[in-house]
Design an enzyme around this catalytic site. Structure first.
Site, mmCIF file in Angstrom:
data_model
loop_
_atom_site.group_PDB
_atom_site.id
_atom_site.type_symbol
_atom_site.label_atom_id
_atom_site.label_comp_id
_atom_site.label_asym_id
_atom_site.label_seq_id
_atom_site.Cartn_x
_atom_site.Cartn_y
_atom_site.Cartn_z
ATOM 1 N N LYS A 70 0.609 -1.204 -0.012
ATOM 2 C CA LYS A 70 0.018 -0.001 0.092
ATOM 3 C C LYS A 70 0.841 1.197 -0.113
ATOM 4 O O LYS A 70 0.510 2.196 -0.755
ATOM 5 C CB LYS A 70 -1.008 -0.043 1.291
ATOM 6 C CG LYS A 70 -1.948 1.087 1.276
ATOM 7 C CD LYS A 70 -2.755 0.885 2.423
ATOM 8 C CE LYS A 70 -2.069 0.627 3.690
ATOM 9 N NZ LYS A 70 -3.044 0.220 4.935
ATOM 10 N N THR A 72 4.150 1.379 -1.064
ATOM 11 C CA THR A 72 4.597 1.574 -2.436
ATOM 12 C C THR A 72 3.792 2.096 -3.319
ATOM 13 O O THR A 72 4.079 2.952 -4.478
ATOM 14 C CB THR A 72 4.911 0.091 -2.783
ATOM 15 O OG1 THR A 72 5.968 -0.508 -1.702
ATOM 16 C CG2 THR A 72 5.782 0.042 -3.846
ATOM 17 N N ARG A 93 2.328 8.131 7.058
ATOM 18 C CA ARG A 93 2.742 8.005 8.467
ATOM 19 C C ARG A 93 4.253 7.752 8.831
ATOM 20 O O ARG A 93 4.869 7.274 7.883
ATOM 21 C CB ARG A 93 1.832 6.904 8.938
ATOM 22 C CG ARG A 93 0.495 7.250 9.071
ATOM 23 C CD ARG A 93 -0.360 6.008 9.804
ATOM 24 N NE ARG A 93 -0.162 4.903 8.807
ATOM 25 C CZ ARG A 93 -0.494 3.643 9.223
ATOM 26 N NH1 ARG A 93 -0.609 3.332 10.497
ATOM 27 N NH2 ARG A 93 -0.140 2.676 8.494
ATOM 28 N N LYS A 104 7.157 -6.717 10.091
ATOM 29 C CA LYS A 104 6.753 -5.927 8.859
ATOM 30 C C LYS A 104 8.418 -5.602 8.267
ATOM 31 O O LYS A 104 8.553 -5.314 7.097
ATOM 32 C CB LYS A 104 6.008 -4.660 8.884
ATOM 33 C CG LYS A 104 5.632 -4.030 7.642
ATOM 34 C CD LYS A 104 4.656 -2.962 8.252
ATOM 35 C CE LYS A 104 4.305 -2.146 6.949
ATOM 36 N NZ LYS A 104 3.304 -1.132 7.124
ATOM 37 N N ALA A 270 -3.358 1.202 12.955
ATOM 38 C CA ALA A 270 -4.918 1.266 12.764
ATOM 39 C C ALA A 270 -5.632 0.253 13.177
ATOM 40 O O ALA A 270 -6.803 0.275 13.492
ATOM 41 C CB ALA A 270 -5.155 1.143 11.184
ATOM 42 N N PHE A 298 -3.607 -0.369 7.421
ATOM 43 C CA PHE A 298 -4.294 -1.733 7.183
ATOM 44 C C PHE A 298 -5.181 -1.493 6.342
ATOM 45 O O PHE A 298 -5.415 -0.780 5.477
ATOM 46 C CB PHE A 298 -4.654 -2.348 8.626
ATOM 47 C CG PHE A 298 -3.585 -2.761 9.595
ATOM 48 C CD1 PHE A 298 -2.568 -3.479 9.260
ATOM 49 C CD2 PHE A 298 -3.346 -2.323 10.952
ATOM 50 C CE1 PHE A 298 -1.500 -3.983 9.923
ATOM 51 C CE2 PHE A 298 -2.466 -2.481 11.650
ATOM 52 C CZ PHE A 298 -1.318 -3.273 11.052
ATOM 53 N N PHE A 379 2.643 -8.606 -9.325
ATOM 54 C CA PHE A 379 3.836 -9.369 -9.183
ATOM 55 C C PHE A 379 4.233 -10.298 -10.488
ATOM 56 O O PHE A 379 3.339 -10.821 -11.272
ATOM 57 C CB PHE A 379 3.758 -10.247 -7.966
ATOM 58 C CG PHE A 379 3.623 -9.677 -6.629
ATOM 59 C CD1 PHE A 379 4.995 -9.633 -5.806
ATOM 60 C CD2 PHE A 379 2.754 -8.803 -6.219
ATOM 61 C CE1 PHE A 379 4.889 -8.913 -4.665
ATOM 62 C CE2 PHE A 379 2.702 -7.887 -4.924
ATOM 63 C CZ PHE A 379 4.033 -8.238 -4.306
ATOM 64 N N TRP A 407 6.809 -0.851 -7.910
ATOM 65 C CA TRP A 407 7.932 -1.237 -7.342
ATOM 66 C C TRP A 407 8.889 -1.645 -8.296
ATOM 67 O O TRP A 407 10.019 -1.463 -8.116
ATOM 68 C CB TRP A 407 7.523 -2.977 -6.809
ATOM 69 C CG TRP A 407 8.752 -3.425 -5.906
ATOM 70 C CD1 TRP A 407 8.500 -3.183 -4.560
ATOM 71 C CD2 TRP A 407 9.610 -4.085 -6.106
ATOM 72 N NE1 TRP A 407 9.912 -3.804 -4.100
ATOM 73 C CE2 TRP A 407 10.399 -4.443 -5.006
ATOM 74 C CE3 TRP A 407 10.170 -4.730 -7.463
ATOM 75 C CZ2 TRP A 407 11.581 -5.034 -4.910
ATOM 76 C CZ3 TRP A 407 11.441 -5.406 -7.401
ATOM 77 C CH2 TRP A 407 11.902 -5.795 -6.156
#
Length: 553
Positions: A70, A72, A93, A104, A270, A298, A379, A407
């Protein structure tokens, strides 16, 4: 190539040059070295009469262990909007050290869609979270000091916890005051992670320094022998705490790999907090850019719901477009596919998992009245058949979609999304909330649980019922609610991914966050101090003989 290796090869521009792209004069920036700066809030007076830009909210399906990208996508979209000639600014954030050293890893995007300097941002950055931690713990120290010197306020129960910005399950419940010193009172205490502290929420919801101080004064820290609340103001603590936060309230300016501006400010989770960056940064960005790309934590059931029901209410802002990020792999996972087989083509599980995405889009459109687009973070192993299947599912439901490859390709991989977002932003929408402030606390809870989550019923423990009754007696009925719930499912069970059968939500407890201005509602087994996984990311992070950080991602 790892994200950190890509970031190290980036050609960063001096942060004063980035500020100039936003027409911010040097008098308003406070540099932290060459590539980071804080923006003085005096800038708000200069830009007050500027027209607001378009607000783009990036959210996602319920997250999976695979990662949906998200942040990215948010960075890639901001870069792509700039690439096609729109003046865009990203607003994100701040990463917490908890996930950086836990599961993470970092939270500065990935591949060729990153904010830099990524090592600094993922670690101590400009010290905002440290300041919040210090302010939180100063309040704790003042509480226990007050009790030590006679307890004039008659503390019977202390509800304020200490905090630290790390995942440390050992600190969830601790026994304090064991020194044996005269007048020292032994009591049970505990730690939250700093990003779950009410101070973090207050920094993110405050409009200015004066509002920050006023909100701090309202924090409930405990109750006396008659059940009367005791606040930070009663302890005369609001002034000192505000002093500690005088710089933390200023937004931080950094840049993307493509040297576009990004504001990073505030970092509440969140699932246990309200999951949005600061109102100050968002509203400043709306005056500085034609398009503001921001994200909520999230899935849309958590971050986006709280962005709308809490942040939008307080700030008086409305998203013009909501981008919902998903991946083929994550949708197959939500469809019940074994994670070990997730790279293989599987149309059946993709179709089943698409229900999660469709529910989120339905909420965005029908519950909140906003325009939406799906961004599929592509991907290499996504098959053409899977992509075409998902396109058809979304087309049948009249949902716009864009394949995103930022990405691997940076802004070039999000040009299609940027163009579609620009067109959708021109369309009208009417923001709606999932509940009204005038509703009872239980009505608010049940509206979110039933409308947004899809629960068939809501149950309450005796503790929750008692706390709700107390909150209403104290006059807090009109506050918005912030539900603490697992991020992995619409339900309160992290293993119930598909939510095929009717499910009920159980409310276990509530806490009044009078300073932040909302009521936290606890469901399931949500805790406010996470633990490290069996193999934490910290084990892979190191520094070499040349002072280069390795293993940070």
């Amino acid at each position: 190539m790892q994200d950190i290796d890509i970031a190290k090869k980036a050609k960063m521009e001096n942060i004063s040059t980035i500020a100039q792209k936003l027409e911010i004069n040097e008098e308003y920036i406070e540099q932290y070295g060459k590539y980071k700066a804080k923006i003085n809030l005096d800038l708000n007076k200069k830009i007050a009469n500027k027209k607001d830009g378009k607000l783009i909210l990036v959210t996602a399906i319920n997250p999976t262990p695979l990662g949906e990208g998200k942040t990215t996508v948010s960075i890639g979209l901001s870069d792509a909007l700039n690439k096609i000639g729109a003046k865009a600014i990203g607003i994100l954030r701040e990463p917490s050290l908890g996930p950086v050293f836990g599961v993470k890893g970092g939270a500065t995007g990935g591949g060729y869609a990153q904010v830099i300097p990524m090592e600094d941002i993922n670690l101590h950055f400009t010290g905002d979270i440290h300041a919040i931690t210090s302010a939180n713990n100063l309040l704790s120290a003042m509480i226990d000091n007050h009790i030590y010197y006679g307890n004039e306020l008659n503390f019977e129960q202390v509800t304020w916890k200490r905090c630290v910005d790390l995942n440390d399950r050992q600190l969830r419940k601790v026994n304090t005051g064991l020194s044996g010193e005269k007048n020292t009172k032994e009591r049970i205490d505990g730690f939250d992670i700093s990003v779950a502290s009410e101070i973090m929420a207050i920094v993110c919801l405050s409009k200015d320094l004066e509002d920050l101080k006023e909100r701090i004064s309202k924090i409930i820290v405990g109750y006396d022998k008659d059940g009367k609340k005791i606040t930070a103001k009663d302890l005369k603590a609001e002034g000192a705490l505000t002093v500690l936060l005088k710089d933390a309230i200023k937004p931080n300016l950094v840049q993307t790999l493509e040297n576009n501006p990004v504001l990073i400010h505030g970092g509440p989770f969140a699932n246990i907090a309200h999951g949005c960056n600061s109102i100050i940064a968002t509203k400043m960005g709306l005056k500085l850019g034609e398009y503001v790309v921001t994200e909520a934590g999230f899935g849309a059931d958590l971050g986006a719901e709280k962005f709308i029901d809490i942040k939008s209410r307080v700030a008086g802002i409305k998203p013009d477009v909501v981008v919902c990020v998903a991946t083929i792999k994550a949708l197959k996972y939500h469809g019940g596919m074994d994670i070990k087989e997730i790279e293989k083509e599987n149309i059946e599980h993709l179709k089943k998992g698409s229900d999660n995405l469709l529910k989120h889009i339905s909420n965005i459109r029908n519950v909140f009245g906003l325009n939406a687009i799906v961004a599929i973070n592509r991907f290499q192993n996504d098959s053409d058949a899977e992509i075409e299947t998902l396109k058809q599912i979304l087309k049948e439901n009249n949902i716009e979609m864009s394949l995103v490859e930022c990405w691997a390709k940076g802004s070039e991989g999000a040009i299609d999304l940027a163009n579609k977002v620009k067109e959708i932003a021109k369309q009208k929408s009417e923001l709606k909330f999932s509940y009204e402030l005038e509703d009872s606390i239980k009505e608010k809870i049940e509206n979110v649980c039933k409308k947004v989550y899809g629960a068939s019923a809501v149950n309450y423990t005796e503790c929750a019922n008692n706390k709700i009754e107390l909150a209403e007696k104290m006059g807090y009925t009109n506050l918005p609610i912030c539900i603490a719930k697992t991020q992995f499912s619409f339900s309160d069970d992290p293993k119930n991914l598909q939510c095929i059968n009717p499910f009920e939500i159980t409310i276990k407890n509530i806490e009044i966050k009078a300073g932040a201005g909302f009521i936290v509602v606890f469901t399931g087994n949500i805790i406010t101090m996470p633990g490290l996984p069996k193999v934490p990311a910290a084990e892979k992070i190191d520094i070499d003989e040349n002072g280069n950080i390795v293993g940070l991602f």
